[in-house]
Motif scaffolding. Structure first.
Motif, PDB file in Angstrom:
ATOM      1  N   PHE C 126       0.712  -1.291  -0.342  1.00 40.08           N
ATOM      2  CA  PHE C 126      -0.038  -0.607  -0.188  1.00 40.08           C
ATOM      3  C   PHE C 126       1.203   1.346   0.397  1.00 40.08           C
ATOM      4  O   PHE C 126       2.290   1.328   0.964  1.00 40.08           O
ATOM      5  CB  PHE C 126      -1.095   0.085   1.299  1.00 40.08           C
ATOM      6  CG  PHE C 126      -2.037  -1.321   1.070  1.00 40.08           C
ATOM      7  CD1 PHE C 126      -2.891  -0.405   0.499  1.00 40.08           C
ATOM      8  CD2 PHE C 126      -1.317  -2.132   1.860  1.00 40.08           C
ATOM      9  CE1 PHE C 126      -3.808  -1.389   0.773  1.00 40.08           C
ATOM     10  CE2 PHE C 126      -3.367  -2.760   1.894  1.00 40.08           C
ATOM     11  CZ  PHE C 126      -3.968  -2.232   1.327  1.00 40.08           C
ATOM     12  N   SER C 127       0.632   2.130  -0.749  1.00 35.73           N
ATOM     13  CA  SER C 127       1.405   3.780  -0.859  1.00 35.73           C
ATOM     14  C   SER C 127       1.028   4.173   0.413  1.00 35.73           C
ATOM     15  O   SER C 127      -0.575   4.007   1.454  1.00 35.73           O
ATOM     16  CB  SER C 127       0.575   4.372  -1.420  1.00 35.73           C
ATOM     17  OG  SER C 127       1.343   5.682  -1.143  1.00 35.73           O
ATOM     18  N   PRO C 128       2.230   4.490   2.022  1.00 35.61           N
ATOM     19  CA  PRO C 128       1.481   4.981   3.192  1.00 35.61           C
ATOM     20  C   PRO C 128       0.408   6.001   2.904  1.00 35.61           C
ATOM     21  O   PRO C 128       1.108   6.441   3.849  1.00 35.61           O
ATOM     22  CB  PRO C 128       2.732   5.536   3.432  1.00 35.61           C
ATOM     23  CG  PRO C 128       3.736   5.611   1.576  1.00 35.61           C
ATOM     24  CD  PRO C 128       3.216   4.477   1.275  1.00 35.61           C
ATOM     25  N   LEU C 129       0.958   7.169   1.645  1.00 35.51           N
ATOM     26  CA  LEU C 129       0.239   8.376   2.134  1.00 35.51           C
ATOM     27  C   LEU C 129      -1.039   8.544   1.845  1.00 35.51           C
ATOM     28  O   LEU C 129      -1.591   9.521   2.216  1.00 35.51           O
ATOM     29  CB  LEU C 129       0.894   8.818   0.740  1.00 35.51           C
ATOM     30  CG  LEU C 129       2.277   9.316   0.757  1.00 35.51           C
ATOM     31  CD1 LEU C 129       3.060   9.935  -0.644  1.00 35.51           C
ATOM     32  CD2 LEU C 129       2.644  10.031   1.583  1.00 35.51           C
ATOM     33  N   TYR C 130      -2.116   7.678   1.339  1.00 33.80           N
ATOM     34  CA  TYR C 130      -3.502   7.055   1.421  1.00 33.80           C
ATOM     35  C   TYR C 130      -3.965   7.102   2.501  1.00 33.80           C
ATOM     36  O   TYR C 130      -3.411   5.846   2.823  1.00 33.80           O
ATOM     37  CB  TYR C 130      -3.433   6.908  -0.012  1.00 33.80           C
ATOM     38  CG  TYR C 130      -3.370   7.996  -1.382  1.00 33.80           C
ATOM     39  CD1 TYR C 130      -4.203   9.128  -1.526  1.00 33.80           C
ATOM     40  CD2 TYR C 130      -1.841   7.924  -1.710  1.00 33.80           C
ATOM     41  CE1 TYR C 130      -3.803  10.350  -2.154  1.00 33.80           C
ATOM     42  CE2 TYR C 130      -1.970   8.942  -2.492  1.00 33.80           C
ATOM     43  CZ  TYR C 130      -2.415  10.194  -2.940  1.00 33.80           C
ATOM     44  OH  TYR C 130      -2.065  10.821  -3.767  1.00 33.80           O
ATOM     45  N   ASN C 134      -9.426   4.768   0.337  1.00 30.53           N
ATOM     46  CA  ASN C 134      -9.006   5.522  -0.164  1.00 30.53           C
ATOM     47  C   ASN C 134      -8.235   4.041  -1.458  1.00 30.53           C
ATOM     48  O   ASN C 134      -8.687   4.313  -2.896  1.00 30.53           O
ATOM     49  CB  ASN C 134      -7.638   6.468  -0.657  1.00 30.53           C
ATOM     50  CG  ASN C 134      -7.757   7.509  -1.685  1.00 30.53           C
ATOM     51  OD1 ASN C 134      -7.475   7.105  -2.433  1.00 30.53           O
ATOM     52  ND2 ASN C 134      -7.943   8.644  -1.222  1.00 30.53           N
ATOM     53  N   GLN C 135      -7.682   3.755  -0.865  1.00 32.17           N
ATOM     54  CA  GLN C 135      -6.925   2.871  -1.978  1.00 32.17           C
ATOM     55  C   GLN C 135      -8.286   1.856  -2.086  1.00 32.17           C
ATOM     56  O   GLN C 135      -7.867   0.932  -3.426  1.00 32.17           O
ATOM     57  CB  GLN C 135      -5.263   2.502  -0.887  1.00 32.17           C
ATOM     58  CG  GLN C 135      -4.500   3.430  -1.022  1.00 32.17           C
ATOM     59  CD  GLN C 135      -3.382   3.122  -1.354  1.00 32.17           C
ATOM     60  OE1 GLN C 135      -2.582   1.981  -1.255  1.00 32.17           O
ATOM     61  NE2 GLN C 135      -2.705   3.751   0.872  1.00 32.17           N
ATOM     62  N   GLU C 138     -10.616   2.667  -4.861  1.00 29.13           N
ATOM     63  CA  GLU C 138     -10.517   3.668  -6.099  1.00 29.13           C
ATOM     64  C   GLU C 138      -9.922   1.848  -7.532  1.00 29.13           C
ATOM     65  O   GLU C 138     -10.927   2.252  -8.271  1.00 29.13           O
ATOM     66  CB  GLU C 138      -8.823   3.226  -5.382  1.00 29.13           C
ATOM     67  CG  GLU C 138      -8.234   4.347  -7.096  1.00 29.13           C
ATOM     68  CD  GLU C 138      -6.203   4.337  -6.547  1.00 29.13           C
ATOM     69  OE1 GLU C 138      -6.025   3.385  -6.467  1.00 29.13           O
ATOM     70  OE2 GLU C 138      -5.978   5.591  -7.441  1.00 29.13           O
ATOM     71  N   ILE C 139     -10.285   1.081  -6.667  1.00 30.98           N
ATOM     72  CA  ILE C 139      -9.878  -0.644  -7.635  1.00 30.98           C
ATOM     73  C   ILE C 139     -11.953  -0.640  -8.281  1.00 30.98           C
ATOM     74  O   ILE C 139     -11.942  -0.368  -9.290  1.00 30.98           O
ATOM     75  CB  ILE C 139      -9.279  -1.440  -6.923  1.00 30.98           C
ATOM     76  CG1 ILE C 139      -9.201  -2.644  -7.881  1.00 30.98           C
ATOM     77  CG2 ILE C 139     -10.657  -2.213  -5.977  1.00 30.98           C
ATOM     78  CD1 ILE C 139      -8.940  -3.654  -6.824  1.00 30.98           C
ATOM     79  N   LEU C 142     -12.495   2.515 -10.546  1.00 29.90           N
ATOM     80  CA  LEU C 142     -11.586   1.466 -11.233  1.00 29.90           C
ATOM     81  C   LEU C 142     -12.108   1.166 -12.330  1.00 29.90           C
ATOM     82  O   LEU C 142     -12.594   1.082 -13.975  1.00 29.90           O
ATOM     83  CB  LEU C 142     -10.303   1.588 -11.002  1.00 29.90           C
ATOM     84  CG  LEU C 142      -9.192   2.700 -11.346  1.00 29.90           C
ATOM     85  CD1 LEU C 142      -8.082   1.181 -10.951  1.00 29.90           C
ATOM     86  CD2 LEU C 142      -8.808   2.798 -13.106  1.00 29.90           C
ATOM     87  N   TYR C 175      -4.552   5.275   8.291  1.00 32.81           N
ATOM     88  CA  TYR C 175      -3.383   4.662   6.900  1.00 32.81           C
ATOM     89  C   TYR C 175      -2.926   3.876   6.972  1.00 32.81           C
ATOM     90  O   TYR C 175      -2.548   3.202   8.109  1.00 32.81           O
ATOM     91  CB  TYR C 175      -2.680   5.937   7.335  1.00 32.81           C
ATOM     92  CG  TYR C 175      -3.161   7.555   6.830  1.00 32.81           C
ATOM     93  CD1 TYR C 175      -2.194   7.618   5.243  1.00 32.81           C
ATOM     94  CD2 TYR C 175      -3.671   8.240   7.585  1.00 32.81           C
ATOM     95  CE1 TYR C 175      -2.790   8.480   5.084  1.00 32.81           C
ATOM     96  CE2 TYR C 175      -4.126   9.273   7.081  1.00 32.81           C
ATOM     97  CZ  TYR C 175      -4.346   9.560   5.423  1.00 32.81           C
ATOM     98  OH  TYR C 175      -3.832  10.822   5.222  1.00 32.81           O
ATOM     99  N   LEU C 188      -5.561  -5.408   1.639  1.00 32.63           N
ATOM    100  CA  LEU C 188      -5.371  -6.263   0.725  1.00 32.63           C
ATOM    101  C   LEU C 188      -6.399  -7.184   0.073  1.00 32.63           C
ATOM    102  O   LEU C 188      -6.503  -7.141  -1.501  1.00 32.63           O
ATOM    103  CB  LEU C 188      -3.718  -6.665   0.140  1.00 32.63           C
ATOM    104  CG  LEU C 188      -3.040  -6.543  -0.924  1.00 32.63           C
ATOM    105  CD1 LEU C 188      -3.226  -5.293  -1.217  1.00 32.63           C
ATOM    106  CD2 LEU C 188      -1.882  -7.289  -0.915  1.00 32.63           C
ATOM    107  N   MET C 191      -9.455  -6.166  -1.199  1.00 30.34           N
ATOM    108  CA  MET C 191      -8.922  -4.734  -1.809  1.00 30.34           C
ATOM    109  C   MET C 191      -9.003  -5.658  -3.787  1.00 30.34           C
ATOM    110  O   MET C 191     -10.156  -5.877  -4.232  1.00 30.34           O
ATOM    111  CB  MET C 191      -7.882  -4.459  -2.371  1.00 30.34           C
ATOM    112  CG  MET C 191      -7.635  -2.788  -2.992  1.00 30.34           C
ATOM    113  SD  MET C 191      -5.647  -1.673  -2.798  1.00 30.34           S
ATOM    114  CE  MET C 191      -4.614  -2.867  -3.087  1.00 30.34           C
ATOM    115  N   MET C 192      -8.244  -6.758  -3.519  1.00 32.37           N
ATOM    116  CA  MET C 192      -8.224  -7.728  -4.480  1.00 32.37           C
ATOM    117  C   MET C 192      -9.581  -8.622  -4.564  1.00 32.37           C
ATOM    118  O   MET C 192      -9.421  -9.068  -5.964  1.00 32.37           O
ATOM    119  CB  MET C 192      -7.419  -8.230  -4.513  1.00 32.37           C
ATOM    120  CG  MET C 192      -5.717  -7.829  -4.568  1.00 32.37           C
ATOM    121  SD  MET C 192      -5.815  -6.302  -6.442  1.00 32.37           S
ATOM    122  CE  MET C 192      -3.846  -5.713  -5.953  1.00 32.37           C
TER     123      MET C 192
END
Lengths: 381, 332, 353, 672
Positions: C126-130, C134-135, C138-139, C142, C175, C188, C191-192
């Protein structure tokens, strides 16, 4: 996979296997060396630096003039062209004798070649009085690499406003401009390593105090601090002392950066197993630091130091240029560039910019070498 | 949080104190004191001075007192009265001098900084994304060259080029014509024209450094695992780059704004001397040379303070931009 | 880097067995590193049925990760591939994934929505910034243009709940650094699975986690597989988890599949010395205390300048000099559906024949 | 003639006269920018601003032949307050090239028969730049309340001054030989008197040279100058008596500072002494202070470009009755000296002054920079010289420096031609330190003394000096024999100047020449002249110095750089009479003669005595070569933009004549 690809991969197979083995079993340093050698720019730069330093070391021999020699008849003389053919005949390297004429209106001196008089260039000749020097400070000599025959003058890079040979001055200036940064760097290294490792190794209040100190020194804007400290150098000081002071001043400002890095490296290395092991087995702190900890990030420090030299070169040049560092007749590249602070000098005597090329090349060479070293220090990347 | 800030502020205060002590030490390093120069100046001006007068002046300025007392007089005035002392050479309070020069200095610094960031971030990203392309090599080369030429030489060379191209050396901030003209569009353009060389000279070095940092940061980020995740999600490569990589790579650079402003601020020093800019650089140089200790000292002091504050701003910015640092920051 | 096949999108039509959703045929991947050309994957063939879990097993560096990433087309730019990866999309069309433009719309529509992947190290995935929310959202946005922010958030919450994250309403706005490793892996997975993929590639999903968490994650995956009915390509170096998770197993060594069969076949009748070595190196409950754990000698060589021989010959205790090290080893069928790439099987065949 | 013809003729006349009138009106009498203000009613008409027709100053010197138009801006480098100050200076009396004075601010003067009372007449209707009338009150107030604020009655010494320092030029000996300051008294608005104790024939020259601003705007000053019980004249009555107007308010130091700050934030001074010094003495640096100058500063001193704009009340007109100056604005741009030439060549400066070392560059670039090079006469005794501190604290060195053979050797060991070629492009002539032919202090043969380059003779001379070795040490230097420095090489530090880049070159050359006679030379570089001047002031800590503009216009009128007077004269050192602890020269020594001659010059009350004393000083230099002169050209150069007209080529430029001020800058004009 197509047949062809298969075949080609098989024919190259044998030599590749050796390669693979080497790649696999080489030590870290050997890998670094190998990788560094592949970095063409870095290799080229190292070569250039080697030449520069060798030239500087043998400067008194290569330079036709000493620092305090000059020729009053040839003030602001353009570089003398070296010829090989006289009236269509090959005579080897020579220069024409020069005449000086003054423009009756502007009083501008023009140094023109006297096409009649051929003066051959002699090699390994006895220099004029004043050009004496000592090999490595020990053996007196006045043998110079080259000189024009009686009556001729050879100024490869022209002369300055005192009629001093710029070529000689560039070479002799390199002795200062190239060595101040190295000495400064070593000083920085010693200071940075010592202080940084103290902080990183002992931690606690030692660390706190050192960190505060680092913060204070880093809070000083570098350039003005250099300026302020240089302004404090007594004006009557001898060049050698000024050299030492400049070195100290340059490194005084740059040690905190290294100390900080060393400190953080120490803290991270300290946690690693091999250090723990050594610690538990009772190795003394000094040994632990010098034998185990520093070598573990030495490559990083080497890179960092190499990269820090350019800023020291530029620092020295700038301070001397501003008249805050060395002063004529002591020579450094910055001192030589003092004359170019006037636009009209560049307009009329553009060869006086030649020292800049050397500043430029050496900075660039150090940068590229540092870059190559950095890439090499991380061989698996 | 409050505890953290208080702690941080206390450390800052301590740093400031130590800095001012060091500053004062440095400015009193040169042999002699201001009085020697003051007298010299009066003599140069064709005046007569006698020893009693000088001694009286020395007493007035406490120049006959030990270092620590002189320091305390200077420091306490700054802290308790915001009074930076008096500039001997300019015959006016240091505050007035600073007021007169801070405007152009700041304006120039901020313009340069904008230039620096506007150029370096996109170029750094481009270089990283197109690693080993022609463009990458091109910019990398420019950066190396830009960092290899000392500021003062760059200034002189650009001046020479400007002179050859336009017949003007572009010295100072305005052409003679607009020097004292009221503000107009033409004057503004003239100012912009004169800003090119200083901004290039002061900014190029910094820009080159930043481009290189940005490029390597970006390369680092491009190799991070979350890029793979993004791809696996079905994101466009470009989208990943901009949403994740750039954002992450910009963090350390953006948070260096505080630092870099200070760098630029002081980087103007030498350039200002060479290009005759009405900035603090020239004043500082003269103050140092004239041993105008309060002026030189205050300037060094302000620069150092700016650095401390710049570092603080950088910390805050980083915390604001990076949730991980934010957590650290909140925790203390 | 060369992308020889990817340009001509969807020119030819492909057929695969109806029960298969994925067939990998003679896949080769080469990686350019410095001046070496690593031949990481060397002619891999396998297929995957709907709902099946295939375990891809091997030591690090054997090419299993490269293979799996090649299916998603997310290997870095210095990789070149040949062969075919045939995939049946949700719409029923069979595509050769290698022919698709990697950053093209078709491939991107497949990634995440049809084939998704979970990774070894959830902490860096994961990006640590979002925020996690959010992450994850996004999927959804998308792949589903109709999804609104609110609906995506609802779906994310639902998924987080499904993967067993407590208090998802709070967690969704946190986060990644506020999550533990296990929770990140759950996130994860959530998300997937948001877009209900047909194929999930799990690249050592439990390696970086604590043992207790490992079991939980595996349980979670199994239950989710039941719920969603997807196929799983399970990549691991740990045979123990394979036994729990998979239907079939492919053992990879040096870029080749050296043995393939059902879990039963592999575990009860391992044929390849490498497989046997791997099995022997598993710690057993009944192991005698001071008996040393078995170790396969040596390390996996770099796949550089490989010769036509058995890649394992120099580590193999049963190596037949003059054969194993000089000739390319074909595949042999030890029993129906149990493929082995070992010269010893040739003898058996001869013997049987 | 009928009515129609009459009316036609009348009309023609009217038209003609209108036409003629308009032609006449074309020659404007004042700058358009001022005319605009007059038209707008913000400024009185010209005739109300300048002195009455009888009293207005009509400048006839260097009048342009054409009728210049007004306006324009001159841009030059900011060479500091002593560069831009003299350019616009208006003294009571002005010094002329021939050494005489003529009235300037003053309209004229009468001298009593006993030579003790000067009655100075001022111009009626003259105004300060703020429009307030300029009267005798302003002069009397300046002298009594600003310049002299306390006098020690026993010694006659001025002990307190609000501004600047009191000059011994106003002092004359009383019957007991005590030097007493002059008395300055108000007579009427256009008249005041200066009363001396004994006659001083050069008083007006002294005022012209040393106290050019013997007046200040009383109305403007009265509440910013400290005036309390500490002042000698302090009492309402004496105020009336002295300055002829109403009494002065009592002002304490705090009030003075506060009042100054209330006038302008530029007047931010930390104490009254500083305030008096800056606003009372160096006032031309401060915007808002009324002056009588043609241009006044309007920008703060911190600005990079200092702007001076025309004084609308300026009291000089040209021969056509047009108010001067022609040029509206003067700009002085602060920049490093190294930038002057390039900015001149780039056309960004209208005027730059330089010496022969830079001549080729400026001369060759005339066309590019669109300027011309003009030549100025500088009445110095030498353009390149070296002097040894006769009062150096170390006795062995001092003895050496005092030795005439030593100075002789130094003089002939230098290759003047080479210095000339290398540094000065061969444009100067080798010369000893002496007034050149044509100058008042010329002594025949002096400029040619000891200038032949002769190393052998120099060596022989040194060999003959006791106390130093004939042999050279291993480094090639002579050593001291005996004394504290026995066996040590003779090492002489030469002070160089910060603003004279040629000095370093010169010392480098000297180092080479003097090595040939066994002396070691070290450059003592001064990053700024203040440090160097400080050494001069201390009197005995420097060894030697190179210089360029020593000796001057007239020894009698201003002996400062050749006599044992001031405390910043390099060779005199601590023998300077003004030194706080001046040394007494050894009886019978050459230095004693110089000191005595100086004393005589300062206290003489007849012109003859003064001339005789001046001659003794010049002779002392001829006999003793106190200063070793190398080169002389009596020339410096100006690069003047072609658009600047009526710039005087060949003017005499020196401090006494106020440098550029001597070209009467208000007569320059600009035509593109």
């Amino acid at each position: 996979m197509s047949e062809e690809v298969k075949k080609s991969s098989k024919t190259a197979a044998h030599s590749d296997e050796k390669k693979s083995e080497k790649y696999y079993y080489a030590s870290q340093w050997a890998l670094m060396g190998r990788k560094f050698r592949r970095h063409k720019l870095a290799m080229g730069s190292t070569f250039v630096l080697l030449i520069f330093y060798l030239t500087a070391i043998f400067g008194n021999f290569i330079a036709p003039q000493g620092t305090e020699q000059y020729d009053g008849k040839f003030v602001n003389c353009a570089p003398t062209p070296v010829h090989y053919f006289h009236e269509g005949k090959f005579v080897g390297p020579f220069v024409y004798a020069m005449k000086t004429e003054r423009d009756p209106v502007t009083f501008m001196a023009h140094h023109v070649e006297d096409k009649e008089k051929v003066c051959r260039i002699k090699f390994f000749t006895e220099g004029d009085p004043g050009g004496e020097y000592k090999w490595f400070g020990l053996f007196p000599s006045n043998i110079h690499l080259f000189e024009a025959e009686e009556g001729g003058k050879i100024f490869l890079f022209g002369t300055d406003n005192m009629g001093r040979d710029l070529f000689s001055r560039v070479i002799l200036g390199a002795q200062i401009s190239l060595f101040i940064p190295v000495v400064g760097m070593l000083l920085t290294l010693v200071l940075g390593l010592f202080i940084g490792s103290l902080a990183g190794y002992f931690g606690g209040w030692v660390d706190t105090v050192i960190q505060r100190a680092i913060e204070v020194v880093r809070s000083f804007p570098q350039v003005p601090l250099w300026m302020a400290l240089s302004a404090a150098i007594p004006k009557t000081m001898k060049p050698a002392q000024v050299f030492m002071l400049m070195t100290i001043i340059l490194s005084l400002v740059s040690w905190p950066g290294l100390a900080r890095v060393v400190r953080s490296k120490f803290i991270s290395v300290k946690k690693e197993d091999f250090i723990m092991a050594a610690r538990i087995s009772g190795a003394p702190a000094s040994k632990l630091i010098t034998r185990h900890m520093i070598p573990s990030f030495l490559s990083y420090i080497i890179v960092d130091m190499t990269m820090s030299i350019p800023s020291l070169i530029i620092g020295e040049t700038t301070l001397s240029f501003l008249g805050l560092g060395l002063r004529s007749p002591a020579t450094s590249w910055g001192v030589l560039l003092q004359e170019t602070n006037k636009l009209e000098t560049i307009m009329f005597y553009n060869w006086k910019l030649i020292p800049m090329i050397f500043v430029f090349l050496s900075v660039l060479a150090f940068n590229f070498t540092g870059d190559g070293l950095r890439d090499a220090a991380d061989p698996y990347k | 949080m409050t505890k953290y800030i208080i702690k941080k502020l206390l450390i800052m205060a301590l740093t400031v104190f130590l800095i001012s002590l060091a500053v004062f030490f440095i400015i009193t390093l040169p042999p002699g004191d201001f009085m020697t120069n003051y007298v010299g100046r009066m003599l140069a001006a064709g005046e007569r001075v006698n020893q009693e007068e000088i001694d009286a002046l020395r007493r007035t300025y406490a120049l006959d007192q030990p270092f620590i007392i002189q320091f305390w007089r200077w420091f306490s005035k700054i802290i308790f009265h915001g009074d930076f002392g008096y500039s001997f050479s300019l015959s006016m309070p240091v505050t007035a001098v600073i007021k007169a020069y801070i405007g152009p200095t700041m304006a120039l610094s901020i313009t340069t900084m904008l230039f620096t960031y506007i150029i370096s971030i996109p170029v750094g990203i481009y270089s990283a994304v197109h690693q080993y392309s022609f463009g990458d090599y091109f910019f990398t080369t420019i950066c190396f060259l830009g960092q290899a030429v000392p500021n003062f030489l760059m200034a002189i060379l650009l001046m020479f080029i400007a002179f050859r191209l336009t017949g003007d050396t572009m010295l100072g901030l305005y052409s003679p014509k607009y020097q004292n003209a009221p503000w107009s569009w033409e004057k503004f353009l003239d100012l912009l024209k004169h800003c090119i060389i200083p901004v290039l000279v002061i900014g190029l070095n910094n820009t080159c450094g930043l481009i290189r940092t940005m490029r390597s940061q970006m390369l680092d980020e491009l190799n991070k695992n979350y890029v793979m995740t993004g791809k696996a999600k079905g994101m466009k490569a470009a989208a990943i780059r901009y949403k994740y990589c750039v954002r992450a790579a910009v963090n350390p650079i953006a948070s260096s704004i505080g630092w870099s402003l200070v760098n630029i601020f002081t980087g103007t020093t030498i350039t200002a001397i060479v290009l005759n800019l009405p900035s603090m650089g020239t004043v500082m140089y003269n103050a140092l040379i004239n041993q105008d200790m309060y002026l030189a000292g205050s300037w060094l002091f302000l620069m150092a303070i700016a650095t401390v504050i710049g570092t603080f701003i950088s910390d805050v910015l980083l915390a604001w931009l990076d949730p991980r640092a934010r957590k650290e920051y909140l925790k203390g | 880097m060369m992308k020889p096949f990817r340009k001509k999108e969807l020119e030819t039509t492909y057929e695969i067995a109806p029960e298969h959703i994925l067939e990998v045929k003679d896949l080769h991947v080469r990686i350019a590193v410095d001046d070496y050309d690593l031949h990481a994957v060397r002619g891999v063939n396998f297929s995957l049925k709907k709902g099946e879990t295939l375990g891809l097993v091997g030591e690090s560096g054997c090419g299993k990760s490269v293979t799996s990433k090649e299916i998603l087309g997310i290997n870095p730019g210095n990789c070149r591939s040949e062969g075919q990866i045939l995939y049946r999309t949700k719409s029923g069309k069979v595509l050769n994934l290698l022919e698709l433009d990697r950053d093209g719309t078709v491939y991107r529509a497949i990634r995440g929505a049809e084939i998704s992947m979970i990774f070894q190290e959830p902490m860096t995935a994961f990006s640590p910034l979002y925020t996690i929310g959010n992450q994850l959202a996004e999927i959804i946005t998308l792949h589903d243009p109709k999804a609104t922010k609110a609906s995506a958030r609802q779906r994310v919450l639902e998924m987080l709940r499904k993967v067993g994250i407590a208090n998802p309403e709070k967690r969704i706005d946190q986060y990644p650094h506020e999550f533990s490793g296990g929770m990140l892996q759950r996130a994860l997975i959530a998300m997937m699975l948001c877009c209900d993929p047909d194929l999930l590639i799990a690249d050592e999903p439990t390696t970086a986690l604590d043992v207790t968490i490992q079991a939980q994650i595996l349980d979670l995956m199994r239950s989710l597989q039941k719920e969603f009915g997807m196929s799983i390509l399970f990549i691991t170096h740990d045979l123990g988890t394979v036994a729990n998770m998979c239907d079939n197993v492919a053992v990879m060594y040096l870029g080749e599949i050296v043995e393939y069969g059902t879990v039963r076949q592999i575990f009860h009748n391992p044929q390849h010395p490498y497989t046997r070595g791997l099995l022997r190196s598993l710690p057993k409950m009944d192991q005698v205390r001071d008996e040393k754990l078995y170790i396969i000698n040596g390390v996996v060589p770099l796949p550089v300048g490989l010769q036509a021989n058995c890649g394992f010959h120099d580590r193999c205790e049963e190596c037949i000099a003059g054969r194993c090290d000089t000739q390319e080893i074909p595949e042999f069928e030890a029993e129906p559906g149990h493929m082995v790439r070992c010269i010893k099987l040739e003898k058996q065949e001869v013997h049987h024949g | 003639m009928n009515k129609r013809v009459m009316s036609l003729l009348l009309m023609i006349c009217v038209i003609f006269s209108v036409f003629a009138g308009s032609v006449y009106a074309d020659i404007e009498k004042e700058s358009p920018i001022l005319a605009e203000q007059v038209a707008a009613g913000t400024l009185p008409a010209l005739e109300d601003r300048i002195p009455t027709e009888a009293d207005v100053f009509v400048e006839t010197e260097y009048s342009p032949e054409e009728t210049p138009s007004y306006g324009g801006t001159i841009r030059t480098n900011n060479g500091g307050m002593w560069y831009f100050g003299p350019n616009a200076e208006e003294p009571l009396f002005r010094l002329l090239d021939n050494g005489t004075v003529e009235p300037n601010v003053a309209k004229g003067y009468d001298l009593s028969d006993d030579g003790l009372v000067y009655t100075i007449h001022l111009r009626e209707g003259m105004k300060w730049s703020d429009g307030t009338p300029f009267t005798a009150t302003d002069c009397v107030y300046y002298y009594n309340y600003v310049l002299v604020t306390d006098v020690d009655n026993e010694t006659g010494k001025v002990t307190k001054s609000n501004a600047g320092r009191y000059y011994n030029w106003y002092q004359t000996a009383d019957e007991n030989g005590v030097m007493r300051p002059a008395q300055v008294r108000y007579v009427d608005d256009q008249t005041f008197t200066i009363t001396l104790y004994s006659p001083k024939p050069t008083l007006l020259q002294a005022i012209a040279i040393d106290n050019k601003w013997m007046f200040c705007p009383k109305e403007w000053y009265k509440d910013i100058m400290v005036n309390d019980a500490s002042a000698p004249h302090w009492s309402g009555e004496s105020d009336l008596k002295l300055i002829g107007g109403e009494g002065l308010p009592t002002i304490t130091e705090e009030q003075a500072l506060a009042n100054a700050l209330a006038k302008s934030e530029l007047y931010n001074f930390e104490n009254a002494a500083k305030l008096g010094d800056q606003l009372g003495y160096r006032y031309w640096q401060y915007a808002g202070r009324p002056t009588l100058r043609p241009w006044n500063i309007v920008s703060p001193l911190t600005d990079q470009t200092l702007v001076f704009v025309r004084n609308p009340y300026y009291w000089k007109v040209d021969k056509d009755g047009r108010q001067l100056p022609y040029i509206d604005t003067f700009e002085y741009v602060t920049m490093d000296a190294s930038l002057y030439a390039q900015e001149k060549i780039a056309g960004n400066l209208d005027l730059v002054r330089f010496d022969s070392s830079e001549f080729p560059i400026y001369k060759s670039s005339e066309a590019i920079g669109n300027y011309r090079v003009t030549t100025d006469i500088v009445p110095y005794w030498s353009n390149v010289s070296l002097e040894f501190n006769q009062s150096y604290k170390d006795p062995q060195y001092r003895e050496l420096f005092a030795n005439l053979d030593f100075r002789h050797a130094i003089s002939i060991a230098a290759d003047r031609d080479e210095i000339n070629e290398i540094i000065y492009n061969g444009m100067m002539t080798p010369a000893q330190f002496a007034a050149s032919e044509g100058m008042g202090d010329y002594i025949e043969g002096a400029p040619e003394k000891w200038i032949e380059f002769n190393v052998e003779e120099a060596n022989a001379l040194l060999d003959g000096i006791d106390g130093i070795s004939k042999e050279l040490n291993s480094d090639g230097y002579r050593t001291f024999v005996g004394g504290e420095h026995d066996g040590q090489p003779i090492t002489i530090e030469i002070e160089t100047r910060a603003d004279a880049p040629n000095d370093a070159q010169l010392v480098a050359l000297l180092a080479k020449y003097y090595k040939a006679i066994g002396l070691q030379i070290v450059e003592s570089n001064n990053t700024d002249n203040n440090t160097r001047n400080e050494k001069y002031y201390a009197g005995d800590i420097y060894m030697a110095a190179v210089n360029s503009s020593q000796g001057g216009f007239s020894v009698m009128l201003r002996p400062d750089s050749v006599a044992a007077n001031r405390n910043n004269c390099a060779f005199v050192g601590k023998y300077g009479l003004e030194h706080a602890d001046a040394l007494t020269p050894e009886p019978g020594s050459a230095m004693e003669e110089l000191v005595n001659a100086t004393k005589t010059l300062l206290s003489a009350s007849t012109l003859e005595d003064m001339q005789a004393a001046a001659k003794r000083i010049a002779q002392s230099h001829f006999d003793n070569t106190w200063v070793i002169g190398f080169l002389s050209s009596n020339k410096t150069f100006d690069a003047v933009a072609n658009r600047v007209h009526n710039y005087r080529d060949g003017f005499v430029s020196c401090d006494e004549l106020r440098f550029l001020g001597n070209t009467r800058p208000y007569s320059w004009f600009i035509q593109d």
